[in-house]
Design a protein around this motif. Structure first.
Motif, PDB file in Angstrom:
ATOM      1  N   ALA A 187       0.903  -1.256  -0.005  1.00 29.93           N
ATOM      2  CA  ALA A 187       0.127  -0.264   0.177  1.00 29.93           C
ATOM      3  C   ALA A 187       0.700   1.150   0.088  1.00 29.93           C
ATOM      4  O   ALA A 187       0.499   2.137  -0.537  1.00 29.93           O
ATOM      5  CB  ALA A 187      -0.954  -0.059   1.359  1.00 29.93           C
ATOM      6  N   TYR A 188       1.931   1.138   0.473  1.00 28.47           N
ATOM      7  CA  TYR A 188       2.988   2.242   0.598  1.00 28.47           C
ATOM      8  C   TYR A 188       3.352   2.658  -0.858  1.00 28.47           C
ATOM      9  O   TYR A 188       3.653   3.854  -1.200  1.00 28.47           O
ATOM     10  CB  TYR A 188       4.222   2.010   1.382  1.00 28.47           C
ATOM     11  CG  TYR A 188       4.070   1.781   2.848  1.00 28.47           C
ATOM     12  CD1 TYR A 188       3.006   2.363   3.649  1.00 28.47           C
ATOM     13  CD2 TYR A 188       4.992   1.041   3.338  1.00 28.47           C
ATOM     14  CE1 TYR A 188       2.768   2.105   4.855  1.00 28.47           C
ATOM     15  CE2 TYR A 188       4.684   0.866   4.914  1.00 28.47           C
ATOM     16  CZ  TYR A 188       3.833   1.438   5.476  1.00 28.47           C
ATOM     17  OH  TYR A 188       3.731   1.022   7.107  1.00 28.47           O
ATOM     18  N   VAL A 189       3.331   1.737  -1.608  1.00 24.86           N
ATOM     19  CA  VAL A 189       3.777   1.966  -3.121  1.00 24.86           C
ATOM     20  C   VAL A 189       2.725   1.968  -4.088  1.00 24.86           C
ATOM     21  O   VAL A 189       2.555   1.609  -5.262  1.00 24.86           O
ATOM     22  CB  VAL A 189       4.829   1.238  -3.687  1.00 24.86           C
ATOM     23  CG1 VAL A 189       6.274   1.521  -2.834  1.00 24.86           C
ATOM     24  CG2 VAL A 189       4.614  -0.364  -3.177  1.00 24.86           C
ATOM     25  N   GLN A 190       1.525   2.534  -3.464  1.00 24.48           N
ATOM     26  CA  GLN A 190       0.040   2.535  -4.208  1.00 24.48           C
ATOM     27  C   GLN A 190      -0.529   1.221  -4.998  1.00 24.48           C
ATOM     28  O   GLN A 190      -0.958   1.348  -5.799  1.00 24.48           O
ATOM     29  CB  GLN A 190       0.319   3.619  -5.247  1.00 24.48           C
ATOM     30  CG  GLN A 190       0.560   4.814  -4.941  1.00 24.48           C
ATOM     31  CD  GLN A 190       2.032   5.289  -4.185  1.00 24.48           C
ATOM     32  OE1 GLN A 190       3.133   4.929  -5.015  1.00 24.48           O
ATOM     33  NE2 GLN A 190       2.191   5.717  -3.199  1.00 24.48           N
ATOM     34  N   PHE A 191      -0.396   0.188  -4.136  1.00 24.76           N
ATOM     35  CA  PHE A 191      -0.858  -1.300  -4.601  1.00 24.76           C
ATOM     36  C   PHE A 191      -2.068  -1.367  -3.451  1.00 24.76           C
ATOM     37  O   PHE A 191      -2.182  -1.025  -2.742  1.00 24.76           O
ATOM     38  CB  PHE A 191      -0.025  -2.387  -4.568  1.00 24.76           C
ATOM     39  CG  PHE A 191       0.982  -2.295  -5.646  1.00 24.76           C
ATOM     40  CD1 PHE A 191       0.552  -2.787  -6.916  1.00 24.76           C
ATOM     41  CD2 PHE A 191       2.210  -1.934  -5.665  1.00 24.76           C
ATOM     42  CE1 PHE A 191       1.705  -2.752  -8.050  1.00 24.76           C
ATOM     43  CE2 PHE A 191       3.121  -1.861  -6.425  1.00 24.76           C
ATOM     44  CZ  PHE A 191       2.903  -2.462  -7.745  1.00 24.76           C
ATOM     45  N   THR A 192      -3.326  -1.885  -4.126  1.00 20.85           N
ATOM     46  CA  THR A 192      -4.551  -2.043  -3.434  1.00 20.85           C
ATOM     47  C   THR A 192      -4.587  -3.527  -3.301  1.00 20.85           C
ATOM     48  O   THR A 192      -4.269  -4.285  -4.199  1.00 20.85           O
ATOM     49  CB  THR A 192      -5.696  -1.513  -4.098  1.00 20.85           C
ATOM     50  OG1 THR A 192      -5.988  -1.987  -5.147  1.00 20.85           O
ATOM     51  CG2 THR A 192      -5.492  -0.040  -4.198  1.00 20.85           C
TER      52      THR A 192
END
Length: 644
Positions: free
Chosen positions: A593-598
């Protein structure tokens, strides 16, 4: 940046020649950097002894694992933090008594040093008896300070660049009953602060950061002096005083602030800076300002290697000398200028929190260069270069070790040339390499007994070091070692009553060759290997990395997406130690999530891959369900290796 000391490579008698627990304390320097809070117990385990009881660190880690928590684990000792508060405050109280100083000590903790909520909460609670305040350098940090600050006598110091929202938040903090001081870092901020204070109908508390000519010394000396990006020059200060006088708000200027750098290793730098600060103080007071606080900023150093020198990882002074020099300088200035004693502020974060946190890692495997050192017999008609290096190995002695090393180097280089031209077989190359390592190992055994080590042999120990592969990430947990080669005390937590026979470096589990600790504290020089014990099958080997409470957690990066480690807070009482709280490390999904994956996006992509594999006949329906469950579990698992 590599740290170097201008020190002669002289070795005293090697403590590994004989062995006792006192030798272990000397070898790892625990009595020097431990500062009476870490020591070696009778059973060969490292002990924390700052609280009301002694905590066996090996036993503590065993209990942590029995609770189902995995390594690496960051342990925070509340008792050590309480101890550091007392050390710093006692130092200034002693100086106040010595110089009959009439002001008060009003330090603040810079939140940037470690912004984690549990640490800020501990700082507020443990610092309450001392009126210890907080320092903020950004809007998020200011929000933390206003929300958690409770003591109306303690300060909230606002540093850093400021916009209207930052200024309004600080002024509203005053309305909420806090003593919030807005420090003017550049001249344009003054008009903004005064305008917003008028609009919000708040009486501001102002400070001015002075740009000194005095510079710090050490890794961070570039943050101070004339080229510092923060602070007002003499002409700017005069302009600010004129502005405040014109607006009849000179009485709102209550604090003068300086900062000569972090981890100031040489006390002389503080002495020079204190004199310059006091000259500013007298002159600004002469212009009609009634200064109530002198803020000397940060810089109080941590003696990471225990050498008590001005080496970048040490300090040639302690808190008492630091406090005495500041209080003495201010006392003289007040006497000369007939000025009331102001309150003294320092912004020591590193010296407050570094000691109370340690990282525990586990060595999971190693490469031992001594294994396989016995080369196969020479063939009947060996290649001449193979015969040459064989003879070198056979004839090494205390009289010719240096010459033998040069001969071994020459043979190895010649063998590589022959191989690259197709004139040496793979078997012959392997024979030369094995004998070269064996020669170096025999020479190293002789070198370790020397009083003086020749320069060309100084790197032998590093070249022959055993690599211990450990379950951690340098980039996440101790980034300063990677970036600026900061030294931290490192030692095994147990088995130190045994004589260590290996010399190792600590590689992490990231896919990066820089992910290794290969510099270690030493009294005389930087060590490039750490004395360790051979690993035993089915037996854990725990290694502690100490004094990591300042900056390391907040600076850590997600190299290979290894996240925050598990954290355990420990305190002690008369019955033993208590695990106050445990904070789980980052899960795989959290770092994604820190690198914009959900989670939904990852699951959707995985379902597409599984469906394709079903259609291609690579998975059965039953297998597809199992694969789906596996990857679902993985999203909620720890990012580090599971050794259970």
């Amino acid at each position: 940046m590599s740290e170097k000391r201008p020190r002669m490579q002289k070795k005293k008698s090697n403590p590994l020649d004989s062995w006792a627990p006192s030798d272990a304390a000397e070898l790892y320097g625990v009595d020097r950097w431990g500062k009476n809070i870490f020591e070696i117990g009778d059973n060969g385990n490292v002990v924390m002894s700052a609280g009301t009881s002694r905590v066996d660190l090996k036993g503590l880690v065993d209990e942590i694992r029995l609770r189902g928590l995995e390594l690496p684990v960051l342990i925070r000792f509340t008792d050590i933090l309480r101890h550091r508060f007392k050390v710093i405050h006692d130092a200034f109280q002693h100086a106040f008594n010595t110089y009959e100083y009439g002001g008060q000590f009003r330090p603040v903790y810079p939140i940037k040093v470690n912004q984690h909520r549990h640490i800020v909460e501990d700082i507020v609670n443990l610092g309450a008896p001392y009126h210890h305040g907080l320092e903020a350098g950004s809007k998020p940090e200011l929000l933390i300070a206003i929300a958690h600050h409770r003591d109306p006598e303690a300060l909230i110091v606002c540093n850093g660049f400021k916009d209207e929202e930052y200024v309004d938040s600080a002024l509203l903090g005053i309305k909420l009953g806090h003593k919030v001081c807005l420090v003017v870092e550049k001249l344009t901020e003054l008009d903004l602060i005064l305008e917003r204070a008028k609009a919000l109908k708040v009486e501001p508390i102002l400070g001015i950061r002075m740009k000194l000519s005095s510079r710090g010394r050490g890794q961070w000396e570039g943050s101070s002096g004339d080229k510092s990006k923060f602070g007002l020059r003499s002409s700017d200060i005069l302009t600010a005083l004129a502005t405040l006088r014109r607006r009849r708000m000179l009485d709102k200027l209550q604090l003068l602030h300086v900062h000569i750098g972090s981890q100031i290793t040489d006390i002389q730098r503080f002495k020079h800076a204190a004199r310059e600060v006091c000259c500013f103080f007298k002159e600004i007071s002469r212009h009609g300002a009634s200064i109530q606080y002198l803020d000397f900023g940060g810089g109080l150093a941590v003696d990471y290697d225990g050498s008590q020198t001005n080496f970048p990882s040490s300090a040639n002074y302690g808190p008492r000398e630091y406090a005495a020099d500041i209080v003495d300088a201010v006392s003289i200035a007040c006497r000369e200028g007939n000025i009331p004693h102001p309150n003294i502020v320092i912004e020591s974060g590193r010296a407050l929190v570094a000691h109370h946190s340690m990282l525990v890692i586990e060595a999971i495997s190693s490469t031992d260069l001594e294994n396989g050192m016995t080369p196969p017999p020479l063939p009947r008609n060996p290649n001449p270069v193979l015969k040459d290096i064989h003879d070198v190995v056979e004839n090494i002695s205390a009289k010719n070790y240096q010459e033998s090393y040069h001969d071994a180097i020459q043979a190895g280089q010649y063998a590589l040339t022959l191989f690259n031209h197709g004139n040496l077989t793979l078997e012959e190359r392997a024979g030369v390499e094995t004998r070269f390592r064996l020669a170096c190992q025999k020479i190293l055994q002789l070198v370790r007994k020397l009083d003086y080590v020749p320069d060309d042999l100084a790197g032998l120990e590093s070249m022959l070091a055993t690599t211990y592969f450990c379950n951690y990430s340098v980039f996440q947990s101790i980034p300063d070692h990677w970036v600026i080669r900061q030294l931290f005390p490192v030692m095994p937590l147990h088995r130190v009553s045994e004589k260590p026979t290996a010399f190792g470096v600590l590689a992490d589990i990231t896919c990066d060759s820089d992910g290794v600790i290969d510099q270690f504290v030493d009294l005389r020089d930087v060590r490039h290997t750490l004395p360790l014990h051979p690993l035993r099958k089915n037996e854990p080997y725990y290694i502690g990395i100490f004094l990591v409470g300042a900056y390391q957690e907040i600076l850590g990066d997600l190299h290979n997406l290894f996240g925050d480690t598990t954290v355990v807070h420990v305190s002690s009482n008369d019955k033993g130690y208590i695990i106050d709280k445990t904070i789980g490390g980052d899960t795989v999904m959290e770092v994604l999530a820190y690198v914009q994956f959900t989670r939904d996006g990852i699951n959707a992509r995985m379902r597409e891959r599984i469906e394709t594999a079903l259609q291609d006949g690579n998975l059965t329906l039953e297998q597809s369900a199992s694969v789906t469950r596996h990857f679902e579990r993985m999203l909620d698992s720890d990012t580090y290796l599971s050794m259970g």
